[in-house]
Design a protein around this motif. Sequence first.
Motif, PDB file in Angstrom:
ATOM      1  N   VAL A  38      22.719 -97.554  13.719  1.00 49.24           N
ATOM      2  CA  VAL A  38      22.143 -98.466  14.717  1.00 49.24           C
ATOM      3  C   VAL A  38      21.406 -97.656  15.786  1.00 49.24           C
ATOM      4  O   VAL A  38      20.284 -97.979  16.183  1.00 49.24           O
ATOM      5  N   LEU A  39      22.048 -96.571  16.207  1.00 50.88           N
ATOM      6  CA  LEU A  39      21.464 -95.719  17.235  1.00 50.88           C
ATOM      7  C   LEU A  39      20.131 -95.116  16.774  1.00 50.88           C
ATOM      8  O   LEU A  39      19.259 -94.813  17.595  1.00 50.88           O
ATOM      9  N   ALA A  40      19.998 -94.949  15.463  1.00 53.97           N
ATOM     10  CA  ALA A  40      18.803 -94.294  14.907  1.00 53.97           C
ATOM     11  C   ALA A  40      17.528 -95.097  15.168  1.00 53.97           C
ATOM     12  O   ALA A  40      16.419 -94.575  14.995  1.00 53.97           O
ATOM     13  N   GLN A  41      17.684 -96.342  15.597  1.00 57.20           N
ATOM     14  CA  GLN A  41      16.496 -97.100  16.015  1.00 57.20           C
ATOM     15  C   GLN A  41      15.841 -96.433  17.230  1.00 57.20           C
ATOM     16  O   GLN A  41      14.689 -96.693  17.547  1.00 57.20           O
ATOM     17  N   ASP A  42      16.600 -95.621  17.936  1.00 57.48           N
ATOM     18  CA  ASP A  42      16.125 -94.886  19.113  1.00 57.48           C
ATOM     19  C   ASP A  42      16.397 -93.407  18.835  1.00 57.48           C
ATOM     20  O   ASP A  42      17.401 -92.850  19.291  1.00 57.48           O
ATOM     21  N   PRO A  43      15.510 -92.756  18.058  1.00 53.19           N
ATOM     22  CA  PRO A  43      15.798 -91.400  17.557  1.00 53.19           C
ATOM     23  C   PRO A  43      16.150 -90.377  18.638  1.00 53.19           C
ATOM     24  O   PRO A  43      17.016 -89.526  18.411  1.00 53.19           O
ATOM     25  N   ALA A  44      15.534 -90.481  19.806  1.00 57.40           N
ATOM     26  CA  ALA A  44      15.839 -89.512  20.871  1.00 57.40           C
ATOM     27  C   ALA A  44      17.292 -89.641  21.302  1.00 57.40           C
ATOM     28  O   ALA A  44      17.991 -88.637  21.506  1.00 57.40           O
ATOM     29  N   THR A  45      17.759 -90.883  21.448  1.00 60.10           N
ATOM     30  CA  THR A  45      19.160 -91.084  21.846  1.00 60.10           C
ATOM     31  C   THR A  45      20.110 -90.687  20.721  1.00 60.10           C
ATOM     32  O   THR A  45      21.186 -90.128  20.963  1.00 60.10           O
ATOM     33  N   LEU A  46      19.725 -90.948  19.493  1.00 60.18           N
ATOM     34  CA  LEU A  46      20.547 -90.517  18.350  1.00 60.18           C
ATOM     35  C   LEU A  46      20.782 -89.011  18.391  1.00 60.18           C
ATOM     36  O   LEU A  46      21.923 -88.542  18.338  1.00 60.18           O
ATOM     37  N   LYS A  47      19.675 -88.291  18.482  1.00 60.31           N
ATOM     38  CA  LYS A  47      19.749 -86.823  18.438  1.00 60.31           C
ATOM     39  C   LYS A  47      20.564 -86.263  19.616  1.00 60.31           C
ATOM     40  O   LYS A  47      21.465 -85.452  19.445  1.00 60.31           O
ATOM     41  N   ARG A  48      20.252 -86.758  20.802  1.00 56.61           N
ATOM     42  CA  ARG A  48      20.925 -86.313  22.013  1.00 56.61           C
ATOM     43  C   ARG A  48      22.420 -86.634  21.971  1.00 56.61           C
ATOM     44  O   ARG A  48      23.268 -85.806  22.334  1.00 56.61           O
ATOM     45  N   THR A  49      22.757 -87.844  21.510  1.00 52.60           N
ATOM     46  CA  THR A  49      24.160 -88.265  21.488  1.00 52.60           C
ATOM     47  C   THR A  49      24.953 -87.470  20.468  1.00 52.60           C
ATOM     48  O   THR A  49      26.074 -87.027  20.729  1.00 52.60           O
ATOM     49  N   TRP A  50      24.351 -87.261  19.303  1.00 51.95           N
ATOM     50  CA  TRP A  50      25.059 -86.475  18.288  1.00 51.95           C
ATOM     51  C   TRP A  50      25.286 -85.046  18.751  1.00 51.95           C
ATOM     52  O   TRP A  50      26.377 -84.479  18.598  1.00 51.95           O
ATOM     53  N   GLU A  51      24.249 -84.449  19.340  1.00 53.33           N
ATOM     54  CA  GLU A  51      24.411 -83.056  19.784  1.00 53.33           C
ATOM     55  C   GLU A  51      25.469 -82.940  20.885  1.00 53.33           C
ATOM     56  O   GLU A  51      26.254 -81.991  20.907  1.00 53.33           O
ATOM     57  N   SER A  52      25.492 -83.919  21.773  1.00 50.73           N
ATOM     58  CA  SER A  52      26.523 -83.915  22.821  1.00 50.73           C
ATOM     59  C   SER A  52      27.904 -84.107  22.205  1.00 50.73           C
ATOM     60  O   SER A  52      28.874 -83.444  22.591  1.00 50.73           O
ATOM     61  N   MET A  53      27.991 -85.027  21.258  1.00 47.67           N
ATOM     62  CA  MET A  53      29.276 -85.290  20.605  1.00 47.67           C
ATOM     63  C   MET A  53      29.765 -84.042  19.874  1.00 47.67           C
ATOM     64  O   MET A  53      30.947 -83.685  19.972  1.00 47.67           O
ATOM     65  N   LYS A  54      28.857 -83.401  19.154  1.00 48.64           N
ATOM     66  CA  LYS A  54      29.246 -82.198  18.407  1.00 48.64           C
ATOM     67  C   LYS A  54      29.744 -81.119  19.362  1.00 48.64           C
ATOM     68  O   LYS A  54      30.749 -80.457  19.098  1.00 48.64           O
ATOM     69  N   GLN A  55      29.034 -80.977  20.483  1.00 48.29           N
ATOM     70  CA  GLN A  55      29.431 -79.941  21.440  1.00 48.29           C
ATOM     71  C   GLN A  55      30.784 -80.249  22.083  1.00 48.29           C
ATOM     72  O   GLN A  55      31.654 -79.382  22.167  1.00 48.29           O
ATOM     73  N   THR A  56      30.958 -81.486  22.557  1.00 44.44           N
ATOM     74  CA  THR A  56      32.185 -81.787  23.297  1.00 44.44           C
ATOM     75  C   THR A  56      33.414 -81.923  22.401  1.00 44.44           C
ATOM     76  O   THR A  56      34.520 -81.568  22.806  1.00 44.44           O
TER      77      THR A  56
END
Lengths: 137, 137, 137, 137, 137, 137
Positions: A38-56
């Motif tokens: 669902v988030l992938a409809q907004d690719p910038a938020t997808l990428k940013r959220t995944w990278e933050s999730m992976k880091q934290t």
Amino acid sequence: MPIGKFVEYGEASDEVRAVYDDIMETRKLRWIADFWKVLAQDPATLKRTWESMKQTMGPGAIDPVAKELIFVAVSVANGCEYCINSHMAGARAKGMTDEMLAELIAVVGMANETNALVTAWQVEVDERLRRAAQGGK
Amino acid sequence: MPIGKFVEYGEASDEVRAVYDDIMETRKLRWIADFWKVLAQDPATLKRTWESMKQTMGPGAIDPVAKELIFVAVSVANGCEYCINSHMAGARAKGMTDEMLAELIAVVGMANETNALVTAWQVEVDERLRRAAQGGK
Amino acid sequence: MPIGKFVEYGEASDEVRAVYDDIMETRKLRWIADFWKVLAQDPATLKRTWESMKQTMGPGAIDPVAKELIFVAVSVANGCEYCINSHMAGARAKGMTDEMLAELIAVVGMANETNALVTAWQVEVDERLRRAAQGGK
Amino acid sequence: MPIGKFVEYGEASDEVRAVYDDIMETRKLRWIADFWKVLAQDPATLKRTWESMKQTMGPGAIDPVAKELIFVAVSVANGCEYCINSHMAGARAKGMTDEMLAELIAVVGMANETNALVTAWQVEVDERLRRAAQGGK
Amino acid sequence: MPIGKFVEYGEASDEVRAVYDDIMETRKLRWIADFWKVLAQDPATLKRTWESMKQTMGPGAIDPVAKELIFVAVSVANGCEYCINSHMAGARAKGMTDEMLAELIAVVGMANETNALVTAWQVEVDERLRRAAQGGK
Amino acid sequence: MPIGKFVEYGEASDEVRAVYDDIMETRKLRWIADFWKVLAQDPATLKRTWESMKQTMGPGAIDPVAKELIFVAVSVANGCEYCINSHMAGARAKGMTDEMLAELIAVVGMANETNALVTAWQVEVDERLRRAAQGGK
């Protein structure tokens, strides 16, 4: 029913597909959870959220299961059913037992009760407590 | 300023004093936090709350530091400053480092962000996720 | 399932019908949303709520689409699914695009994350910030 | 009193200083808000949070003032005083007037009231509303 | 779908069955609500929660119906649908009328609105108000 | 420090003064609480909010003290300190005793705890409960 549509792997842009690949590799999974689709409809938020999730949520000073338990606790406080299930599943995958789950819920319940008691009685942070929270520094 | 007054040890009833003694013995402390002193105006709630706290936060399947981290996480979600400090202090006493604190806060932040993303996009729990949350049972 | 019953137009009292007529005229709609029909069981609250809604959401210094976005943002923070959908629909009717929706959700997500970071780190409002919030007055 | 200490510009690592420079350049400011100084104790979260903030609050489909108003609205719902002031200041800097502020607060108040009414009466999202929220798609 | 399974009376341990018997006797019911059956997976929390519930919701200085209304109000604020229904049912059993329910919801709505107005305008507790809240003491 | 300024009686417009007079007459007070003075910067919201407050908190099917207790309960759940104090003061003025206050807080605490337990265990509303909440209708 989510807003918009799921972006499936087969129809995803290269940018989105790269995130999907990283999610599956990092989590040792062969599927993508609906949240990401669902988030992938907004690719910038997808990428940013995944990278933050992976880091934290990745390796660090706190045990990975404990991080998932903390995530569930916040999701309960916020009443987010998808998030509760998603991170309970994550915690199970990392070793959470039924006993741990029951204890987690009991702690979350107590925290909500005593938070309310403190707020209603209007107890203030005193100096001793604040110093202890600062680590005695 | 809290509602009512602090019930100090010297003026406490036997019932309240027994709770105070148990708190200090269990926690290896020589003082009583303001939360308990204010709560002692309602001895039944004091006793019940302490016994519940002792039971839920005591030894079990989840690591004691992790329990304190979970408690802090809920207190942040509820915006209870006293509770945040009180359980940060508890976590420090049980071994939380500065690195762990920073990671805890980062996880809590991410949980609040993704909870909001899920709620706004209205992502539903699907069967695969629910089964995983149930432990595959 | 809502508590009680829907008060349909045909069976409504004159007082309720007058509110329904005003809602449909103001919003250029030919139907009444379930929210109002359920609220109509308590005619005083129906009338008061509609009049407040008309006043606050009507023309003013803030752009009408922005008002709907603000309404959605609060509804996400409160986890009210009906309200999210109701005001997303309102925002669409007033011109919200898919791009705006995705940005709205991203901003709401960030706000929830940084709110939690501020609360956990216990950052205080300093004088410079407060003066700026006051408009430099 | 925040947890830990402020990381001042003069004592910051290169990584932190690069973020500080970008904040000041992007926002046309000559100072760093306390939020960032406290966050800088955890450089990874500082960098990630700033980059996310820059991306979500920057130019896009939603008017920059409206984004700040949305941020304030969420911060009110979460009761985060620092965040309310910080983004009120941001909104002022981008052109928010006293009239807009008063309207914003009125909308936030109404949203919280009707969210509670919907939750208590348990009004469900019906198909017509859901289609409208989806943009008629 | 709840996490885990319902512990039915016939398969319950003696400890759980004793709690079930006490719930049915205290509430003059011949069935056990799902909440207790799910909680019974964690017998210590079941027993503790029931005893706390019995103590706090039982006879005292506040009218029993009023206690149920208070419980519903908190459950609305927290968005817990099961809890809203459970304690609306409890309030009905103790004499709540439709008029009382409508008034309850209206008060809860107003409280949420004015809470938001106070938070956004940042109104501080003044001395006169604090003394009045303390009972003039 | 509130946003903006207090609108004192002496400098108020006729519209605002009429509201102030009605507040003092209705509540048998000789002073205006800060909440109203701050709200008076936005006269339309002042008038609307006061009239809604007068309507919802006035005589009806629920006892006036119970209405104030409900208001305090919601304010605790929302963490609004001014609102807690304001309506504790209101409750005191209408007859709330220290015993009632202690019971109120205990009920609010329990409600927050069991709300969290229900949310975490994901207990669903069953038909029997829903019918009971509907009043058996």
